[in-house]
Design an enzyme around this catalytic site. Sequence first.
Site, PDB file in Angstrom:
ATOM      1  N   ASP A  86     -34.060  19.059   5.816  1.00 24.66           N
ATOM      2  CA  ASP A  86     -34.686  17.833   5.308  1.00 24.66           C
ATOM      3  C   ASP A  86     -34.961  17.963   3.812  1.00 24.66           C
ATOM      4  O   ASP A  86     -35.711  18.848   3.387  1.00 24.66           O
ATOM      5  CB  ASP A  86     -36.016  17.601   6.038  1.00 24.66           C
ATOM      6  CG  ASP A  86     -36.688  16.306   5.607  1.00 24.66           C
ATOM      7  OD1 ASP A  86     -36.277  15.249   6.112  1.00 24.66           O
ATOM      8  OD2 ASP A  86     -37.598  16.355   4.757  1.00 24.66           O
ATOM      9  N   TYR A 133     -37.742  15.440  -4.148  1.00 19.98           N
ATOM     10  CA  TYR A 133     -38.013  16.882  -4.171  1.00 19.98           C
ATOM     11  C   TYR A 133     -37.266  17.599  -5.304  1.00 19.98           C
ATOM     12  O   TYR A 133     -37.533  18.768  -5.573  1.00 19.98           O
ATOM     13  CB  TYR A 133     -37.643  17.548  -2.824  1.00 19.98           C
ATOM     14  CG  TYR A 133     -38.319  16.976  -1.608  1.00 19.98           C
ATOM     15  CD1 TYR A 133     -39.390  16.096  -1.715  1.00 19.98           C
ATOM     16  CD2 TYR A 133     -37.875  17.309  -0.321  1.00 19.98           C
ATOM     17  CE1 TYR A 133     -39.993  15.557  -0.580  1.00 19.98           C
ATOM     18  CE2 TYR A 133     -38.486  16.785   0.811  1.00 19.98           C
ATOM     19  CZ  TYR A 133     -39.533  15.904   0.669  1.00 19.98           C
ATOM     20  OH  TYR A 133     -40.118  15.377   1.794  1.00 19.98           O
ATOM     21  N   LYS A 190     -33.630  11.362   1.280  1.00 21.81           N
ATOM     22  CA  LYS A 190     -34.447  10.135   1.232  1.00 21.81           C
ATOM     23  C   LYS A 190     -34.307   9.443  -0.108  1.00 21.81           C
ATOM     24  O   LYS A 190     -34.259  10.121  -1.155  1.00 21.81           O
ATOM     25  CB  LYS A 190     -35.933  10.486   1.461  1.00 21.81           C
ATOM     26  CG  LYS A 190     -36.178  11.384   2.653  1.00 21.81           C
ATOM     27  CD  LYS A 190     -37.652  11.701   2.874  1.00 21.81           C
ATOM     28  CE  LYS A 190     -37.803  12.841   3.869  1.00 21.81           C
ATOM     29  NZ  LYS A 190     -37.776  14.177   3.266  1.00 21.81           N
ATOM     30  N   HIS A 194     -38.146   6.636   1.501  1.00 27.55           N
ATOM     31  CA  HIS A 194     -39.219   7.639   1.512  1.00 27.55           C
ATOM     32  C   HIS A 194     -40.586   7.025   1.818  1.00 27.55           C
ATOM     33  O   HIS A 194     -41.430   7.670   2.463  1.00 27.55           O
ATOM     34  CB  HIS A 194     -39.260   8.366   0.161  1.00 27.55           C
ATOM     35  CG  HIS A 194     -39.794   9.747   0.232  1.00 27.55           C
ATOM     36  ND1 HIS A 194     -39.230  10.811  -0.414  1.00 27.55           N
ATOM     37  CD2 HIS A 194     -40.859  10.275   0.878  1.00 27.55           C
ATOM     38  CE1 HIS A 194     -39.910  11.913  -0.164  1.00 27.55           C
ATOM     39  NE2 HIS A 194     -40.907  11.613   0.617  1.00 27.55           N
TER      40      HIS A 194
HETATM   41  N1  LIG Z   1     -41.522  11.942   4.310  1.00 30.48           N
HETATM   42  C1  LIG Z   1     -42.583  12.406   3.676  1.00 30.48           C
HETATM   43  O1  LIG Z   1     -43.336  11.681   2.992  1.00 30.48           O
HETATM   44  C2  LIG Z   1     -42.918  13.863   3.809  1.00 30.48           C
HETATM   45  C3  LIG Z   1     -44.170  14.340   3.416  1.00 30.48           C
HETATM   46  C4  LIG Z   1     -44.445  15.698   3.561  1.00 30.48           C
HETATM   47  C5  LIG Z   1     -43.487  16.548   4.096  1.00 30.48           C
HETATM   48  N2  LIG Z   1     -42.249  16.072   4.442  1.00 30.48           N
HETATM   49  C6  LIG Z   1     -41.180  16.973   4.971  1.00 30.48           C
HETATM   50  O2  LIG Z   1     -41.749  17.795   5.989  1.00 30.48           O
HETATM   51  C7  LIG Z   1     -41.629  19.158   5.609  1.00 30.48           C
HETATM   52  C8  LIG Z   1     -42.810  19.975   6.149  1.00 30.48           C
HETATM   53  O3  LIG Z   1     -44.030  19.474   5.695  1.00 30.48           O
HETATM   54  P1  LIG Z   1     -44.935  20.276   4.631  1.00 30.48           P
HETATM   55  O4  LIG Z   1     -44.048  20.854   3.580  1.00 30.48           O
HETATM   56  O5  LIG Z   1     -46.038  19.386   4.303  1.00 30.48           O
HETATM   57  O6  LIG Z   1     -45.596  21.436   5.383  1.00 30.48           O
HETATM   58  P2  LIG Z   1     -45.488  22.313   6.698  1.00 30.48           P
HETATM   59  O7  LIG Z   1     -44.127  22.720   7.035  1.00 30.48           O
HETATM   60  O8  LIG Z   1     -46.319  21.572   7.687  1.00 30.48           O
HETATM   61  O9  LIG Z   1     -46.301  23.591   6.185  1.00 30.48           O
HETATM   62  C9  LIG Z   1     -45.838  24.392   5.120  1.00 30.48           C
HETATM   63  C10 LIG Z   1     -46.975  25.302   4.675  1.00 30.48           C
HETATM   64  O10 LIG Z   1     -47.370  26.178   5.754  1.00 30.48           O
HETATM   65  C11 LIG Z   1     -47.077  27.538   5.387  1.00 30.48           C
HETATM   66  N3  LIG Z   1     -46.435  28.144   6.570  1.00 30.48           N
HETATM   67  C12 LIG Z   1     -45.173  27.927   7.014  1.00 30.48           C
HETATM   68  N4  LIG Z   1     -44.939  28.622   8.138  1.00 30.48           N
HETATM   69  C13 LIG Z   1     -46.070  29.302   8.435  1.00 30.48           C
HETATM   70  C14 LIG Z   1     -46.411  30.204   9.461  1.00 30.48           C
HETATM   71  N5  LIG Z   1     -45.566  30.525  10.430  1.00 30.48           N
HETATM   72  N6  LIG Z   1     -47.675  30.733   9.450  1.00 30.48           N
HETATM   73  C15 LIG Z   1     -48.546  30.398   8.483  1.00 30.48           C
HETATM   74  N7  LIG Z   1     -48.276  29.547   7.477  1.00 30.48           N
HETATM   75  C16 LIG Z   1     -47.039  28.991   7.436  1.00 30.48           C
HETATM   76  C17 LIG Z   1     -46.143  27.448   4.189  1.00 30.48           C
HETATM   77  O11 LIG Z   1     -46.301  28.545   3.322  1.00 30.48           O
HETATM   78  P3  LIG Z   1     -45.056  29.548   2.965  1.00 30.48           P
HETATM   79  O12 LIG Z   1     -43.928  28.727   2.444  1.00 30.48           O
HETATM   80  O13 LIG Z   1     -45.657  30.439   1.944  1.00 30.48           O
HETATM   81  O14 LIG Z   1     -44.730  30.253   4.258  1.00 30.48           O
HETATM   82  C18 LIG Z   1     -46.612  26.164   3.517  1.00 30.48           C
HETATM   83  O15 LIG Z   1     -47.781  26.384   2.744  1.00 30.48           O
HETATM   84  C19 LIG Z   1     -41.527  19.102   4.076  1.00 30.48           C
HETATM   85  O16 LIG Z   1     -41.053  20.305   3.529  1.00 30.48           O
HETATM   86  C20 LIG Z   1     -40.619  17.919   3.915  1.00 30.48           C
HETATM   87  O17 LIG Z   1     -39.279  18.267   4.171  1.00 30.48           O
HETATM   88  C21 LIG Z   1     -41.972  14.747   4.319  1.00 30.48           C
END
Ligand SMILES: NC(=O)c1ccc[n+]([C@@H]2O[C@H](COP(=O)([O-])OP(=O)(O)OC[C@H]3O[C@@H](n4cnc5c(N)ncnc54)[C@H](OP(=O)(O)O)[C@@H]3O)[C@@H](O)[C@H]2O)c1
Length: 307
Positions: A46, A51, A80, A120
């Site tokens: 994704d 980004y 997106k 988005h």
């Molecule tokens: N459409 C939208 O508006 C929107 C908004 C937000 C996100 N997204 C998409 O969704 C994806 C995921 O959401 P997100 O980036 O908000 O966060 P997430 O995947 O929910 O969480 C990522 C965070 O958690 C940590 N983490 C990851 N695996 C872990 C584990 N096993 N144990 C402990 N901590 C862990 C990561 O740190 P480290 O990297 O240091 O491990 C990072 O700080 C995004 O990357 C993006 O592709 C879309």
Amino acid sequence: MSNERGRDLAPDVKIPYLGFGTYLIPDGEAAAAVYEAIRAGYRHIDTAEFYRNEAGVGEGIRRAVADGLVSRGDLFVTTKLWPGNAAWGQTPKTTETTIASLDASLDRLGLDQVDLYLIHAPFDREQRLAQWRGLVALKEQKKARAIGVSNFDIGHLKELEAAGLPQPQANQIELHPWSQKPRLVGYLAERGIVAIAYSSLVPLSTWRSAPGHDSAKTDAMKSDSERADSPFKALAKKYGVSEAQVVLRWGIQQGYPVLPKSTNPARLRQNADIFSFRIDDGDMAAIAKLDRGDGVAWSVGDPTKAA
Ligand SMILES: NC(=O)c1ccc[n+]([C@@H]2O[C@H](COP(=O)([O-])OP(=O)(O)OC[C@H]3O[C@@H](n4cnc5c(N)ncnc54)[C@H](OP(=O)(O)O)[C@@H]3O)[C@@H](O)[C@H]2O)c1
């Protein structure tokens, strides 16, 4: 759901439950992260124009294909449209500039087609409809196998319907045990629109804790994440997995593809291991009671609700 690895998104398009999120991965690090994710078994990536890492993501995919880890057809790639928002001093995209935006994303990715193209976020009404018309055209041109939206609430979806436009095939939204959005999710399910979960790991204390990765969590949420008696810590112990695996598994048992992001190789692998256990019905019912409402991602509001 069973331990199936994916679900139908459209009649001829299947979306893997496990996706790799790339928000906050800099372009220069994205190729290595995506390559590592593919090596660890992720088949769904994704990204987004916003980004600024599509070139790195594309490079990671190319390396993985060149090394024989996968073929392009094994992968599900989402990007997106950044729609532009006049309220933020940006020029809103029109139907024509929407079409040009996917061409530019495909150039950066080095791909002929994405598997899913999303708007988005919903900004003003005229833009939403014009941009959605652009996505419909892009699907017809086969530059996107499936099209959808992100951060749309029920009112935004109803506007598309009222304009007589085809409905989105997916809505990517913040979904985790603290933000379950039952009304929106029910609406999507009734219409066969797939809910894709982002920010699944919000309930963890490590979520966006790195410097510069503003977490937007309230102090109460931060302290709840750290509590020794947190329900996620108890469930992790019970199932012999991590808290991250618990909240990701909750997502896929709800039928939501999930998009965990990590640049830590051990966590990236751990997050992929969500098909080897099942949260039982009693625990799913207990998690259903942990909902706290809207979540922590930015929200543009529902146009059907009074401002
Ligand atoms: N459409 C939208 O508006 C929107 C908004 C937000 C996100 N997204 C998409 O969704 C994806 C995921 O959401 P997100 O980036 O908000 O966060 P997430 O995947 O929910 O969480 C990522 C965070 O958690 C940590 N983490 C990851 N695996 C872990 C584990 N096993 N144990 C402990 N901590 C862990 C990561 O740190 P480290 O990297 O240091 O491990 C990072 O700080 C995004 O990357 C993006 O592709 C879309």
